[in-house]
Design an enzyme around this catalytic site. Structure first.
Site, short mmCIF file in Angstrom:
data_model
loop_
_atom_site.label_atom_id
_atom_site.label_comp_id
_atom_site.label_asym_id
_atom_site.label_seq_id
_atom_site.Cartn_x
_atom_site.Cartn_y
_atom_site.Cartn_z
N SER A 128 0.82 -1.20 0.00
CA SER A 128 0.00 0.00 0.00
C SER A 128 0.86 1.26 0.00
O SER A 128 1.81 1.35 -0.77
CB SER A 128 -0.97 -0.04 1.19
OG SER A 128 -1.90 0.98 1.10
N ASP A 271 -8.09 -6.05 -5.49
CA ASP A 271 -7.75 -4.75 -4.88
C ASP A 271 -8.52 -3.62 -5.57
O ASP A 271 -8.41 -3.43 -6.77
CB ASP A 271 -6.23 -4.51 -5.00
CG ASP A 271 -5.73 -3.33 -4.16
OD1 ASP A 271 -6.54 -2.45 -3.82
OD2 ASP A 271 -4.54 -3.30 -3.86
N HIS A 304 -7.67 -5.16 -1.11
CA HIS A 304 -6.41 -4.48 -0.82
C HIS A 304 -5.68 -5.10 0.39
O HIS A 304 -4.46 -5.26 0.38
CB HIS A 304 -6.76 -3.01 -0.55
CG HIS A 304 -5.60 -2.12 -0.31
ND1 HIS A 304 -4.65 -1.87 -1.26
CD2 HIS A 304 -5.24 -1.43 0.81
CE1 HIS A 304 -3.74 -1.04 -0.76
NE2 HIS A 304 -4.07 -0.76 0.49
N1 LIG Z 1 -5.61 -1.85 6.35
C1 LIG Z 1 -4.21 -1.49 6.40
C2 LIG Z 1 -3.67 -1.19 5.05
C3 LIG Z 1 -4.15 0.08 4.44
O1 LIG Z 1 -3.47 0.32 3.26
C4 LIG Z 1 -3.96 -0.41 7.38
O2 LIG Z 1 -4.91 0.09 7.96
O3 LIG Z 1 -2.81 -0.05 7.62
#
Ligand SMILES: N[C@@H](CCO)C(=O)O
Length: 322
Positions: A128, A271, A304
């Site tokens: 991410s 994603d 994602h």
């Molecule tokens: N769900 C994860 C990844 C977000 O990109 C977070 O809250 O860090």
């Protein structure tokens, strides 16, 4: 296994952000795991939105992947992870979150790497926004690493992601329960319709007289509320939105022609934020002028967040690199 945990006693003095904001001092904290620094290849692990430098060990958010005899093996490598200044894990709060871009954080991390006297990393890996910062680091310092492993990310944030970050901002600015409400919205985008169907099947929580999906979302909202600061949330959201290695500089091909690093792109077929399709386009672009690039896809209903869930597939995809 854990070696150090400290705030680098320097401070990046007179740091000027891309937007032109001047900071007299920025503290950068990091953690090291595995073999002592400068005795083994070094893997830089970049955290995602609500993560931190605690990548393994007690409360490590990537324990399934990093550790003794794990895929990223702490008996073979030195693992380095920085806290994004302002992520809430180094006592610093950045109030003017809009001053910062993903590239600013990449510049800060590069200064940290220089401070630690690291000439070259073995790999930079991140999911991410952490993967987006990894792309930005490579664009700024094309020879800084042998391997780049961006997962569930891309070299630019997608329009769909920017739209969701905008909605996150509105919720964070306007809601009476900002972190909780923003997290509830975000969970919809971190997962997928299919994953909700698989998990909940329209079942109900009879005690609360609501659907289980509602109670699960509420639980995640409250959980984040307890451990996260609103200034960190706004900052990390802004970083996610501003990933773009080409902004005000060279085009993608010019930038990426300068690196000899192996680029291993890992997408996720469900994603919503960084679509597999755009990842494939990035791969095709790179292939036109670069030999050592690969694209692999995690097959998952989890969207994602699959980079925090699908460890068997990640182990298989990463085995040949580590
Ligand atoms: N769900 C994860 C990844 C977000 O990109 C977070 O809250 O860090």
């Amino acid at each position: 296994m854990k070696l150090e945990n400290k705030t680098i006693p320097i401070i990046l003095q007179n740091f000027v952000t891309e937007s032109g904001a001047s900071y007299n001092a920025i503290n950068l904290s990091y953690e090291l795991f595995g073999l002592p620094l400068h005795t083994a290849p070094i893997v830089l692990v970049n955290h995602a939105l609500t993560g931190n430098a605690q990548v393994t060990g007690e409360n490590g958010w990537w324990n399934d992947l990093i550790g003794e005899n794990k895929t990223i093996d702490t008996t073979k490598y030195t693992i380095l992870a920085f806290n994004v200044p302002g992520n809430g894990h180094n006592g610093i709060s950045i109030e003017n979150h809009t001053d910062f871009t993903a590239r600013d954080i990449a510049r800060i991390f590069i200064k940290g790497i220089e401070f630690l006297k690291i000439n070259q990393l073995y790999a930079i890996i991140g999911g991410s926004v952490g993967g987006g910062i990894a792309w930005e680091i490579l664009a700024l310092e094309p020879q800084i690493t042998k391997h780049l492993i961006p997962i569930a990310t891309d070299w630019k944030s997608t329009d769909w992601l920017i739209a969701n970050c905008y909605l996150q901002e509105l919720i964070l600015n306007n809601s009476s329960n900002p972190i909780e409400d923003a997290r509830i919205h975000a969970m919809l985008c971190y997962r997928s319709p299919e994953s909700f169907k698989e998990k909940f099947q329209r079942t109900k929580n009879d005690e609360l007289a609501i659907f289980n999906v509602e109670s699960w979302l509420g639980h995640h909202g409250k959980k984040l509320q307890k451990r996260y600061q609103i200034s960190s949330y706004k900052l990390m959201n802004q970083l996610l939105k501003t990933i773009d290695i080409t902004r005000n500089t060279d085009d993608f091909e010019t930038l990426m022609s300068k690196t000899t690093a192996d680029i291993h792109i890992i997408g996720i077929n469900s994603d919503l934020f960084f679509s597999a399709r755009e990842n494939q386009e990035t791969y095709q672009e790179l292939k036109k002028f670069k030999e050592n690039v690969s694209y692999n896809e995690i097959d998952s209903v989890h969207g994602h967040d699959a980079f925090l869930i699908e460890y068997k597939q990640l182990d298989n995809l990463l085995a040949s690199i580590f």
